[in-house]
Write a protein that holds these residues in place. Structure first.
Motif, PDB file in Angstrom:
ATOM      1  N   ARG A   1      -2.495   6.583   0.354  1.00 10.89           N
ATOM      2  CA  ARG A   1      -3.272   6.718  -0.884  1.00 10.89           C
ATOM      3  C   ARG A   1      -2.853   7.970  -1.647  1.00 10.89           C
ATOM      4  O   ARG A   1      -2.792   7.966  -2.871  1.00 10.89           O
ATOM      5  CB  ARG A   1      -4.769   6.734  -0.585  1.00 10.89           C
TER       6      ARG A   1
ATOM      7  N   LYS B   1       0.524   7.100  -3.276  1.00 15.46           N
ATOM      8  CA  LYS B   1       0.334   6.127  -4.360  1.00 15.46           C
ATOM      9  C   LYS B   1      -0.371   6.767  -5.558  1.00 15.46           C
ATOM     10  O   LYS B   1      -0.071   6.442  -6.708  1.00 15.46           O
ATOM     11  CB  LYS B   1      -0.455   4.913  -3.871  1.00 15.46           C
TER      12      LYS B   1
ATOM     13  N   ARG C   1      -4.508   1.793   2.176  1.00 12.31           N
ATOM     14  CA  ARG C   1      -5.679   2.070   3.013  1.00 12.31           C
ATOM     15  C   ARG C   1      -5.546   3.386   3.770  1.00 12.31           C
ATOM     16  O   ARG C   1      -6.512   4.099   3.928  1.00 12.31           O
ATOM     17  CB  ARG C   1      -5.912   0.920   4.013  1.00 12.31           C
TER      18      ARG C   1
ATOM     19  N   ASP D   1      -4.570   0.643  -5.144  1.00 18.18           N
ATOM     20  CA  ASP D   1      -5.750  -0.109  -4.703  1.00 18.18           C
ATOM     21  C   ASP D   1      -5.529  -0.802  -3.361  1.00 18.18           C
ATOM     22  O   ASP D   1      -6.467  -0.976  -2.587  1.00 18.18           O
ATOM     23  CB  ASP D   1      -6.163  -1.137  -5.755  1.00 18.18           C
ATOM     24  N   LYS D   2      -4.292  -1.165  -3.073  1.00 18.20           N
ATOM     25  CA  LYS D   2      -3.974  -1.842  -1.814  1.00 18.20           C
ATOM     26  C   LYS D   2      -3.831  -0.876  -0.648  1.00 18.20           C
ATOM     27  O   LYS D   2      -3.943  -1.278   0.507  1.00 18.20           O
ATOM     28  CB  LYS D   2      -2.676  -2.633  -1.957  1.00 18.20           C
TER      29      LYS D   2
ATOM     30  N   GLY E   1      -2.229  -0.940  -8.958  1.00 19.04           N
ATOM     31  CA  GLY E   1      -2.372  -2.034  -7.999  1.00 19.04           C
ATOM     32  C   GLY E   1      -1.931  -1.627  -6.607  1.00 19.04           C
ATOM     33  O   GLY E   1      -2.604  -1.936  -5.612  1.00 19.04           O
ATOM     34  N   ASP E   2      -0.818  -0.894  -6.519  1.00 20.52           N
ATOM     35  CA  ASP E   2      -0.343  -0.406  -5.218  1.00 20.52           C
ATOM     36  C   ASP E   2      -1.333   0.592  -4.623  1.00 20.52           C
ATOM     37  O   ASP E   2      -1.578   0.593  -3.412  1.00 20.52           O
ATOM     38  CB  ASP E   2       1.032   0.246  -5.357  1.00 20.52           C
TER      39      ASP E   2
END
Length: 96
Positions: free
Chosen positions: A48, A51, A43, A40-41, A37-38
């Motif tokens: 990225r 994460k 940007r 996917d958030k 989820g982190d």
């Protein structure tokens, strides 16, 4: 009386291992879900990359080899993009 107490404790703890395993699996699953989820958030390219590394760690801890491999590939690509965004060239990956 003492034997009865020991027997009762033995019976009560008979399922403790299964409960502990189930709880551990739940924690690992939640950790994976949070990490994805982190990701996917995120940007920014560097965000990225970081994460994706956390997702790889979560899948590694859960011993899910197929997902770990897939996320390692994604992590490498995201980290290459992050490095390119700041003008850095990463060394070639070492074969495992």
């Amino acid at each position: 009386m003492r034997r009865a107490a020991i027997l009762a404790m033995g019976l009560l703890c008979a399922g403790c291992g299964q409960v502990a395993d189930a709880q551990a699996n739940l924690v690992l699953t939640l950790r994976i879900k949070d990490a994805v989820g982190d990701y996917d958030k995120a940007r920014a390219p560097l965000d990225r990359c970081v994460k994706a590394k956390l997702v790889v760690a979560a899948y590694t801890d859960a011993r899910e080899k197929a997902e770990t491999g897939a996320w390692e590939a994604r992590e490498q690509e995201d980290c290459r993009q992050a490095a390119a965004a700041i003008g850095v060239t990463l060394p070639a990956a070492h074969p495992k």
